[in-house]
Write a protein that holds these residues in place. Structure first.
Motif, mmCIF file in Angstrom:
data_model
loop_
_atom_site.group_PDB
_atom_site.id
_atom_site.type_symbol
_atom_site.label_atom_id
_atom_site.label_comp_id
_atom_site.label_asym_id
_atom_site.label_seq_id
_atom_site.Cartn_x
_atom_site.Cartn_y
_atom_site.Cartn_z
ATOM 1 N N ILE A 11 -10.809 -2.445 9.429
ATOM 2 C CA ILE A 11 -11.292 -2.996 8.153
ATOM 3 C C ILE A 11 -11.557 -1.844 7.184
ATOM 4 C CG2 ILE A 11 -13.661 -3.082 9.081
ATOM 5 C CD1 ILE A 11 -14.229 -5.380 7.167
ATOM 6 N N GLY A 12 -11.027 -1.997 5.957
ATOM 7 C CA GLY A 12 -11.285 -0.995 4.936
ATOM 8 C C GLY A 12 -10.587 0.340 5.120
ATOM 9 N N SER A 13 -9.636 0.417 6.057
ATOM 10 C CA SER A 13 -8.967 1.696 6.304
ATOM 11 C C SER A 13 -8.031 2.077 5.161
ATOM 12 C CB SER A 13 -8.190 1.648 7.615
ATOM 13 O OG SER A 13 -7.270 0.576 7.594
ATOM 14 N N GLY A 14 -7.575 1.049 4.414
ATOM 15 C CA GLY A 14 -6.667 1.317 3.296
ATOM 16 C C GLY A 14 -5.301 0.656 3.440
ATOM 17 N N LYS A 15 -5.196 -0.360 4.304
ATOM 18 C CA LYS A 15 -3.916 -1.054 4.508
ATOM 19 C C LYS A 15 -3.340 -1.618 3.216
ATOM 20 C CE LYS A 15 -5.747 -3.901 7.391
ATOM 21 N NZ LYS A 15 -7.053 -3.234 7.520
ATOM 22 N N SER A 16 -4.201 -2.262 2.414
ATOM 23 C CA SER A 16 -3.695 -2.899 1.188
ATOM 24 C C SER A 16 -3.171 -1.855 0.210
ATOM 25 C CB SER A 16 -4.795 -3.725 0.521
ATOM 26 O OG SER A 16 -5.392 -4.581 1.457
ATOM 27 N N VAL A 17 -3.904 -0.768 0.072
ATOM 28 C CA VAL A 17 -3.466 0.307 -0.826
ATOM 29 C C VAL A 17 -2.121 0.862 -0.362
ATOM 30 C CG1 VAL A 17 -4.024 2.623 -1.679
ATOM 31 C CG2 VAL A 17 -5.842 0.936 -1.429
ATOM 32 N N VAL A 18 -2.006 1.099 0.944
ATOM 33 C CA VAL A 18 -0.766 1.656 1.498
ATOM 34 C C VAL A 18 0.388 0.655 1.347
ATOM 35 C CG1 VAL A 18 0.351 2.311 3.679
ATOM 36 C CG2 VAL A 18 -1.889 3.270 3.072
ATOM 37 N N ALA A 140 -18.272 3.402 4.890
ATOM 38 C CA ALA A 140 -18.789 3.634 3.535
ATOM 39 C C ALA A 140 -17.934 2.916 2.500
ATOM 40 C CB ALA A 140 -18.819 5.137 3.249
ATOM 41 N N ARG A 141 -16.616 2.924 2.680
ATOM 42 C CA ARG A 141 -15.720 2.250 1.719
ATOM 43 C C ARG A 141 -15.914 0.739 1.756
ATOM 44 N NH1 ARG A 141 -10.419 5.776 3.122
ATOM 45 N NH2 ARG A 141 -11.020 7.659 1.987
ATOM 46 N N VAL A 142 -16.069 0.191 2.949
ATOM 47 C CA VAL A 142 -16.243 -1.264 3.044
ATOM 48 C C VAL A 142 -17.566 -1.675 2.398
ATOM 49 C CG1 VAL A 142 -16.475 -3.234 4.584
ATOM 50 C CG2 VAL A 142 -14.832 -1.445 5.114
ATOM 51 N N ALA A 144 -19.122 -0.112 0.029
ATOM 52 C CA ALA A 144 -18.973 0.052 -1.421
ATOM 53 C C ALA A 144 -18.189 -1.099 -2.031
ATOM 54 C CB ALA A 144 -18.275 1.378 -1.725
ATOM 55 N N ARG A 145 -17.170 -1.583 -1.307
ATOM 56 C CA ARG A 145 -16.301 -2.619 -1.851
ATOM 57 C C ARG A 145 -16.945 -3.991 -1.822
ATOM 58 N NH1 ARG A 145 -11.256 -4.209 1.733
ATOM 59 N NH2 ARG A 145 -13.006 -4.700 3.072
ATOM 60 N N SER A 146 -17.634 -4.285 -0.708
ATOM 61 C CA SER A 146 -17.961 -5.680 -0.457
ATOM 62 C C SER A 146 -19.429 -6.020 -0.597
ATOM 63 C CB SER A 146 -17.515 -6.036 0.954
ATOM 64 O OG SER A 146 -18.178 -5.185 1.866
ATOM 65 N N ASP A 175 -2.798 9.395 7.230
ATOM 66 C CA ASP A 175 -4.170 9.884 7.183
ATOM 67 C C ASP A 175 -4.778 9.481 5.843
ATOM 68 O OD1 ASP A 175 -6.515 11.286 6.978
ATOM 69 O OD2 ASP A 175 -5.590 13.271 7.076
ATOM 70 N N ASN A 176 -5.747 8.556 5.889
ATOM 71 C CA ASN A 176 -6.431 8.151 4.658
ATOM 72 C C ASN A 176 -7.900 8.573 4.686
ATOM 73 O OD1 ASN A 176 -6.720 7.035 2.105
ATOM 74 N ND2 ASN A 176 -7.230 5.001 2.895
ATOM 75 N N GLY A 177 -8.147 9.744 5.239
ATOM 76 C CA GLY A 177 -9.503 10.278 5.260
ATOM 77 C C GLY A 177 -9.833 11.059 4.013
ATOM 78 N N GLY A 178 -8.837 11.231 3.142
ATOM 79 C CA GLY A 178 -9.045 12.057 1.952
ATOM 80 C C GLY A 178 -8.919 11.263 0.667
ATOM 81 N N GLU A 179 -8.430 11.926 -0.360
ATOM 82 C CA GLU A 179 -8.276 11.313 -1.676
ATOM 83 C C GLU A 179 -7.143 10.288 -1.667
ATOM 84 O OE1 GLU A 179 -9.529 13.184 -4.990
ATOM 85 O OE2 GLU A 179 -11.103 13.292 -3.462
ATOM 86 N N LEU A 180 -7.245 9.307 -2.575
ATOM 87 C CA LEU A 180 -6.149 8.341 -2.736
ATOM 88 C C LEU A 180 -4.832 9.051 -3.043
ATOM 89 C CD1 LEU A 180 -7.781 5.408 -4.741
ATOM 90 C CD2 LEU A 180 -6.714 5.270 -2.476
ATOM 91 N N ALA A 181 -4.916 10.159 -3.810
ATOM 92 C CA ALA A 181 -3.701 10.877 -4.212
ATOM 93 C C ALA A 181 -2.954 11.472 -3.022
ATOM 94 C CB ALA A 181 -4.062 11.980 -5.206
HETATM 95 P P1 ATP Z 1 -9.262 -4.913 4.860
HETATM 96 O O1 ATP Z 1 -9.015 -4.702 6.297
HETATM 97 O O2 ATP Z 1 -10.685 -5.233 4.600
HETATM 98 O O3 ATP Z 1 -8.303 -5.860 4.204
HETATM 99 P P2 ATP Z 1 -7.784 -2.614 3.925
HETATM 100 O O4 ATP Z 1 -7.483 -1.864 5.158
HETATM 101 O O5 ATP Z 1 -6.685 -3.406 3.300
HETATM 102 O O6 ATP Z 1 -9.070 -3.486 4.122
HETATM 103 P P3 ATP Z 1 -8.122 -1.464 1.318
HETATM 104 O O7 ATP Z 1 -8.538 -2.753 0.717
HETATM 105 O O8 ATP Z 1 -6.774 -0.945 0.999
HETATM 106 O O9 ATP Z 1 -8.303 -1.523 2.901
HETATM 107 O O10 ATP Z 1 -9.188 -0.323 1.017
HETATM 108 C C1 ATP Z 1 -10.579 -0.566 1.218
HETATM 109 C C2 ATP Z 1 -11.393 -0.060 0.028
HETATM 110 O O11 ATP Z 1 -11.416 1.360 0.033
HETATM 111 C C3 ATP Z 1 -10.797 -0.470 -1.305
HETATM 112 O O12 ATP Z 1 -11.837 -0.701 -2.194
HETATM 113 C C4 ATP Z 1 -9.973 0.770 -1.692
HETATM 114 O O13 ATP Z 1 -9.813 0.862 -3.079
HETATM 115 C C5 ATP Z 1 -10.815 1.890 -1.133
HETATM 116 N N1 ATP Z 1 -10.022 3.062 -0.715
HETATM 117 C C6 ATP Z 1 -8.951 3.057 0.107
HETATM 118 N N2 ATP Z 1 -8.488 4.294 0.319
HETATM 119 C C7 ATP Z 1 -9.288 5.124 -0.383
HETATM 120 C C8 ATP Z 1 -9.343 6.558 -0.578
HETATM 121 N N3 ATP Z 1 -8.468 7.387 0.011
HETATM 122 N N4 ATP Z 1 -10.318 7.042 -1.359
HETATM 123 C C9 ATP Z 1 -11.220 6.225 -1.945
HETATM 124 N N5 ATP Z 1 -11.237 4.887 -1.810
HETATM 125 C C10 ATP Z 1 -10.285 4.335 -1.042
#
Ligand code: ATP
Length: 203
Positions: A11-18, A140-142, A144-146, A175-181
């Motif tokens: 959860i919140g690892s960044g799947k949707s962004v990727v 921390a990301r989850v 912050a988001r939810s 590796d999504n431990g760093g910046e979005l960039a």
């Molecule tokens: P879920 O399992 O809950 O659907 P997910 O794996 O799809 O989550 P995302 O929705 O892509 O994850 O990312 C979770 C949150 O963290 C979002 O608000 C996203 O914008 C933020 N986020 C993701 N990657 C980064 C990053 N590298 N730096 C900062 N914020 C990030």
């Protein structure tokens, strides 16, 4: 069938962004969560079978699954959970595979949050791609988001596969431990790899 990548991560690892980054490069994305939800939405395709098995009382006023009521049942009766999954999982699988045939991109990515946990998907994808980040960053990301309390986020994470188990199942890791960039170059590299594999029909 098409060359298929299973994209997963906690959860919140960044799947949707990727997934969005891959979509921007032309890959087709199938969102398995969205498909699963639509099956039990108002008059969803799974509703007749679910109501036949559990009773009409499990529909809400709109003809959707009464999720709170079903959650309570499967929480107290593990067998009910198995029966529900016995109905839903084959339908989800069929709908995902059907949708995957519609796209025209060079390959398809299935976004599957519980790929490692569920077991049913591993044999249906050609590559397992894990989006990875340290658990503290993830939590921390989850939060912050939810706006979920940290304790609830910890409980959700505890119910998912541990980071090391997920990594052990991965063919590829982002590796999504760093910046979005930092994501785009990694996605570029993997996209090139997947294009080659799809062309060569690598299995
Ligand atoms: P879920 O399992 O809950 O659907 P997910 O794996 O799809 O989550 P995302 O929705 O892509 O994850 O990312 C979770 C949150 O963290 C979002 O608000 C996203 O914008 C933020 N986020 C993701 N990657 C980064 C990053 N590298 N730096 C900062 N914020 C990030």
């Amino acid at each position: 069938r098409r060359f298929t990548v299973g994209l997963t991560g906690g959860i919140g690892s960044g799947k949707s962004v990727v997934a969005r980054l891959f979509a921007g490069r032309g890959a087709d994305i199938v969102d398995t969560d969205r498909i699963a939800r639509s099956l039990t939405a108002p008059h969803g395709a799974a509703m007749p079978a679910v109501l036949a098995a559990f009773g009409d009382g499990f529909a809400d006023a709109h003809g959707a699954l009464d999720r709170a009521k079903m959650r309570a049942l499967v929480f107290s009766e593990p067998d009910a959970k198995r029966r529900l999954e016995g109905i839903l999982h084959p339908m989800i699988r069929d709908a995902v595979l059907a949708e995957s045939l519609l796209g025209t991109g060079p390959y398809v990515i299935f976004d599957i949050p519980l790929l490692v946990e569920s077991g049913t998907w591993k044999d249906r994808v050609d590559r397992v791609l894990v989006v990875d980040c340290p658990e503290a960053v993830q939590a921390a990301r989850v939060v912050a988001r939810s706006a979920l309390p940290a304790s609830q986020v910890q409980a959700i994470m505890a119910a998912q596969a541990p980071r090391q188990v997920r990594l052990a199942a991965a063919d590829d890791v982002i590796d999504n431990g760093g910046e979005l960039a930092a994501l785009a170059p990694q996605v570029d590299r993997l996209h090139a790899t997947y294009l080659t594999m799809a062309e060569e029909g690598v299995k």
